[in-house]
Structures are given as C-alpha cells and as structure tokens.
Scaffold this active site. Structure first.
Site, PDB file in Angstrom:
ATOM      1  N   LYS A 103       0.849  -1.191   0.000  1.00 31.60           N
ATOM      2  CA  LYS A 103       0.000   0.000   0.000  1.00 31.60           C
ATOM      3  C   LYS A 103       0.885   1.243   0.000  1.00 31.60           C
ATOM      4  O   LYS A 103       1.836   1.337   0.767  1.00 31.60           O
ATOM      5  CB  LYS A 103      -0.920  -0.009   1.227  1.00 31.60           C
TER       6      LYS A 103
ATOM      7  N   GLU B 109     -18.756  -6.002  11.270  1.00 30.82           N
ATOM      8  CA  GLU B 109     -19.696  -5.255  12.102  1.00 30.82           C
ATOM      9  C   GLU B 109     -20.686  -6.168  12.817  1.00 30.82           C
ATOM     10  O   GLU B 109     -21.051  -5.927  13.972  1.00 30.82           O
ATOM     11  CB  GLU B 109     -20.455  -4.238  11.246  1.00 30.82           C
TER      12      GLU B 109
ATOM     13  N   ARG C 196     -24.853  -2.536   8.398  1.00 29.01           N
ATOM     14  CA  ARG C 196     -24.431  -3.899   8.064  1.00 29.01           C
ATOM     15  C   ARG C 196     -24.712  -4.883   9.195  1.00 29.01           C
ATOM     16  O   ARG C 196     -24.545  -6.092   9.019  1.00 29.01           O
ATOM     17  CB  ARG C 196     -22.940  -3.893   7.730  1.00 29.01           C
TER      18      ARG C 196
END
Length: 585
Positions: A248, A336, A364
């Site tokens: 990244k 979640e 979610r």
C-alpha cells in the site's frame, strides 16, 4: 520511446494497443498521475498506488467492459477510473458535480458494481457469473478484486462458500497488503502472512479446500508475471483464486512507511510526499477524539468498560483506548455483525461495552442490533461516528438513516448531543448503570468548543433543553445541527418569534414536554441532519395533534459527494438557508 503514453489512453482499448514492454512506463505514469492529482485535491491515496500494476494488467488482459471487473471498496479504484475514460476529469474526484471517489454504475459502463463498503465483490461478481451461465454466455470473465482486510469479513466467506460449489467463471484476486485503513487483524491475517513467508504447507490451504483453483502468492508489482498469470487463468473454467502481494502506498516512500496516515492524507507535496501542515492550535477537537479521550477517562475509573471497533481504531479514535488499556479494547476487523454480537455477549456478563461503529457501517449489523442486543435488552453503548452528512465520501458513507432505522426498535435509547461537552456527559451517564441499549450519534469533523474537557455531569434520559424563548414558532432540533439553527436565529430580524428547543434524546420522547410546546406556539419546525422519512421530525409529528408542523432534514434521495456545507445547502440546512427560511415567518 514515446515520452507520455498515458495521455493517449482514454479507454482500455487504447491500452491494449501497446506492447507488453511499454506497460511498465504506463504504470509509472499512472502512479505519478494519481500522486499529482491527489496531492493537490486530497482523497484516498495508498490503496490505489498499491494496485497500479494490477490495474494495468487487468485492463490489458481482460476485455473490459465486456468482461466484468468488480473492485472491493472503491479506495483501490483511482487507477481504474483514469484508464476508463475519466483521466481528463479525474481532477474533479469527490467534488460537487465531479466524479465519485468510488466505482459507481451510473458514472461509467466500466464500473460494473457500486462499492463503498467492503466485502461485497465476491458475491456481486458471483451473481454476475451465474447470470452469464443462465444466459448461455460461457466466455465472459468475472473478476473480483478484494483486499485482505475485506476478505476477513463474513460476507466475503459467504461468497467464497457458495462460489466453490458452482461452475461459475469467477476469478477472485486477493490484493494482500496486510492493511485496510488500519493494519489487518485476526487469525486469517496471520494465516496469509504465513503463506507469504512460505511457512504454511500448500496442502493446508483454506482456499483450495473451498474448491477454488488457487495460485500464488505472486508479486503484485511484477507486471510481466501478473500478465502471464492472468492470461493463464483466463483459460481456466470455474472458480479461481489469485493471491497477489502488494505494498500500500507503493512508489511514494513516505506513503509506504506510514500506510495509515497516507490512506487519505489530505494535500501533500507530490515529489516528497510531505503532508502540508495544518495549523490546529486552539481549534475545537474532532468529535472522534472527544469520544476516544473521554472513553479513556471513564475506563480509568470503571474497570468494567470495554471498547470495540470493527477495523476503525484510528478513524474512531478507539486507538487511545487500545493504547491505554490494550486488554480491554478490541479491533475485530471488518466485521460489524460480529462486533455487535460480541458486545452483546460481553454485556451479559456485566461488562460496560462501548461499541464504536460508523453510522453508515452499523447498517451492516442491523439484525444483530435487533435480535442480539435490543430483544434481550442488553445495555450495549453504541457510539455512532460520522452521523449525518459526511462530505466528499458521498452517498455510500452518509450516516443519515440511523435515527429512522433505530427509532423503531423497542428498548433502544437514541441520543444526539449538540456539542462536545454533551457527548462526554451522555457517555458518562450511559456507563453509569444504564439498563437499556443506547445509540449516541455524533458527526464527522470538529466541534465548536475549545474548552470541552469539563467535569462530568449526569444527564436525565429524555430531557429537553430550551435554548431560546419566543412568541409564536417553536424550533425543535436534535444533534449538532443545533449550531446552525442558533447561528441563523442570531442573524434574523424577527428573532423574537422563535423559541428553540434542543432534544439530546430522540428516544424516549418526552410527550408531555412536546404537548406543552405545542400549546404555547402557533407552529412547529423540526430540524435534523437525518432522513426526513422515519426520522426525528416524523417522531415529533406523531405527537402533535392540532398545530402546523414543518420538517426540515435530508430529503428522500441519495445525497451526492460534495463538501458538507454544499450538501447542507442542497438540503436547506446550512445557516444561510435557515436564515432565509426563518425570515419568511
């Protein structure tokens, strides 16, 4: 060799006219283009830099848009957008009337699926692949690019589990960079690390066990290798899985070294990566930091306090709790549903659980909120960061539905503090023996108070605060939109007409107080930074009998990306719009 190849690429068809040995130059130009624009405009950086070579390879090998490419979380997709007809207007990224920061079906034929939340790519691409089979199209390719942080989510595994027993022409590419927004966590991350390091025997392969043709791991920055492998996989039928290792922030040293900070660094120097310093002296705090520091204060005095966040320790400022009490704070990854039920389990054992989830992400875990928390009346404390309009992330990230979807749930208390001190006091009250679940909603960004660390005070659940007394019109607001209302009322000529009431609690609603307000005023205005249908105004209207009532809030449409102020203007909630509206009385 031509000096600038990227300038001649409008679509992937142009890219495919090049020879393989020209592609590294394209990748280098693409990476620099992303850095140049994001350095000036802001936005997400690290994720897209990490997949530059993969993006080039995918569009070079596959026949997009006929072949269907799905990106998991749009943070990765800047290079994709630039190669698919949006290079010349990429500078409008995340601006009002500009392109979205995430793939969006209505924006481009190359954006096959809208993505803002995580872990949806495998299910979506599998659905496309099964549909192709049913239509008799056995040649179309379906590719899902998912990050390792996203693949740990339950929905990703549900997709893998189903795909493994189909003959769908599906390629899942794991972009393994060991980080989402914060570093990845959990046993799966450890497993993937072992695979990368060659410490895991090939016969113990989770993906192969799910009936996928597994390949990897391979270097995601080696273009010839990527192209060769994608061309090979193109010819294999059925579910396939390619494990790709990327970095990244690749190509910008500071972004590689501090991947959390450079996920979305704001404006910076393109050549060095040095972030432009903002003068934050004597500024009010961010609401997330008020939450984070307050939680640590409370946890020092209350050993039963637990902190939970699904993959957002930095964004939610749960990191302060994790640093101060690492054994009592948990990052559960992009999960979640698990976060909510984990909190419920802890609450059954007498723990005081602060479960911090962005408002948009709590959607979610709606079943878990109802079934595992509210139905059992467990006193979990939900802290809903990024409530209301959130600005440039746009429609996928607004936290404007929580009042509506939580207010219908029995046992649920809903609080919306108007400032930092009230947030602290509601948190203090919630951890002090509350017997029901509570959701505390607060916005993205800074508050209005510099001197916010006041001594704690208990707040009466359901109380209403009168901020101003007037003769004819009662304004009822909840949450931090109160600040806009107060500012507007100070700037109108007919201010004596208006009373202003702040509702720190949306539920339970104080019916007797509303009746008194109604009896003492000719009309009522409700104002909220949530959706109008089912929101605060709807609740008030149900308790009004005879008087005229007007509801202001988020209209029944998805609000596109822009600044928060521009979005408030669109909804008629900014100070100037309120001044104009109040002046009409």
């Amino acid at each position: 060799m031509k000096e600038n190849l990227l300038s001649d690429i409008t679509t992937p068809y142009d890219l495919r006219k090049l020879t393989p040995d020209q592609l590294p130059q394209v990748a280098n130009e693409l990476r620099n283009f992303i850095i140049d624009v994001v350095s000036q405009k802001g936005g997400h950086l690290g994720a897209s830099l990490g997949v530059v070579e993969l993006t080039v390879a995918l569009h070079y090998v596959f026949n997009t848009p006929d072949d269907l490419l799905v990106w998991d979380v749009g943070h990765q997709a800047y290079g994709h957008k630039i190669l698919t007809e949006r290079r010349t207007n990429f500078h409008t990224n995340r601006e009002k009337n500009g392109i979205s920061g995430f793939p969006k079906r209505s924006e481009s034929i190359y954006d096959t699926f809208g993505v803002g939340h995580s872990s949806t790519s495998i299910s979506a691409a599998l659905g496309m692949a099964i549909a192709s089979n049913l239509k008799g199209d056995t040649t179309k390719q379906h590719i899902a690019v998912i990050g390792d942080a996203s693949i740990a989510s339950g929905m990703a595994f549900e997709g893998l589990n189903h795909a493994g027993v189909t003959n769908a022409n599906l390629l899942v590419i794991l972009n393994d960079n060991a980080i989402g927004i914060d570093p990845s966590v959990g046993a799966l991350k450890d497993y993937l690390t072992a695979v990368k390091d060659g410490k895991n025997p090939k016969q113990n392969n989770i993906i192969k066990s799910l009936n996928f043709d597994y390949t990897g791991p391979i270097d995601g920055h080696d273009l010839p290798k990527l192209i060769s492998e994608l061309q090979r996989l193109q010819k294999i039928k059925g579910p396939k899985f390619l494990h790709v290792i990327t970095t990244k922030g690749k190509g910008l040293q500071l972004a590689e070294e501090d991947q959390v900070k450079y996920h979305a660094p704001g404006k910076f120097e393109a050549k060095t990566g040095k972030i432009h310093k903002k003068n934050e002296d004597n500024l009010p705090p961010k609401f997330q930091d008020v939450f984070g520091h307050t939680l640590v204060e409370l946890a020092k005095e209350n050993p039963k306090i637990i902190g939970i966040t699904p993959a957002m320790p930095t964004g939610s400022s749960m990191k302060f709790m994790m640093e101060a009490f690492p054994e009592r704070a948990f990052d559960v990854g992009i999960a979640e549903q698990h976060a909510v039920t984990l909190a419920a389990g802890m609450a059954t054992q007498g723990m005081v659980v602060f479960c911090n989830i962005y408002s948009t992400f709590l959607q979610r875990a709606y079943d878990q909120v109802i079934h595992d928390v509210a139905l059992q009346d467990l006193p979990v404390i939900f802290c809903l960061d990024r409530a209301g309009l959130v600005g440039e992330d746009g429609a996928t990230h607004h936290g404007v539905y929580d009042i509506a979807f939580l207010s219908c749930i029995p046992n649920m208390i809903i609080a919306a503090p108007c400032n930092e001190v009230e947030l602290r006091n509601i948190m203090f009250t919630a951890q002090n023996g509350l017997e029901h679940p509570i959701a505390i909603r607060y916005p993205r960004g800074r508050g209005e108070m510099v001197n916010w660390q006041q001594p704690f005070e208990n707040i009466t659940i359901g109380e209403i605060k009168q901020l101003k007394k007037g003769s004819k019109v009662a304004i009822l607001s909840t949450g931090t939109i109160e600040n806009n209302v107060t500012k507007a009322l100070t700037q109108i000529e007919n201010k004596e007409l208006f009373s202003h009431y702040h509702f720190p609690f949306i539920k339970p609603i104080n019916k007797s107080a509303i009746e008194e307000i109604e009896n003492n005023h000719d009309s009522i205005i409700t104002i909220e930074d949530g959706c109008l249908i089912g929101g605060f105004g709807t609740i008030i209207a149900k308790n009004i009998t005879t008087r005229k009532i007007t509801n202001l809030g988020i209209p029944d449409e998805f609000i596109e990306h822009a600044t928060v102020e521009e979005q408030q203007q669109f909804c008629g909630l900014d100070v100037n719009s309120l001044i104009k509206f109040f002046s009409s009385y």
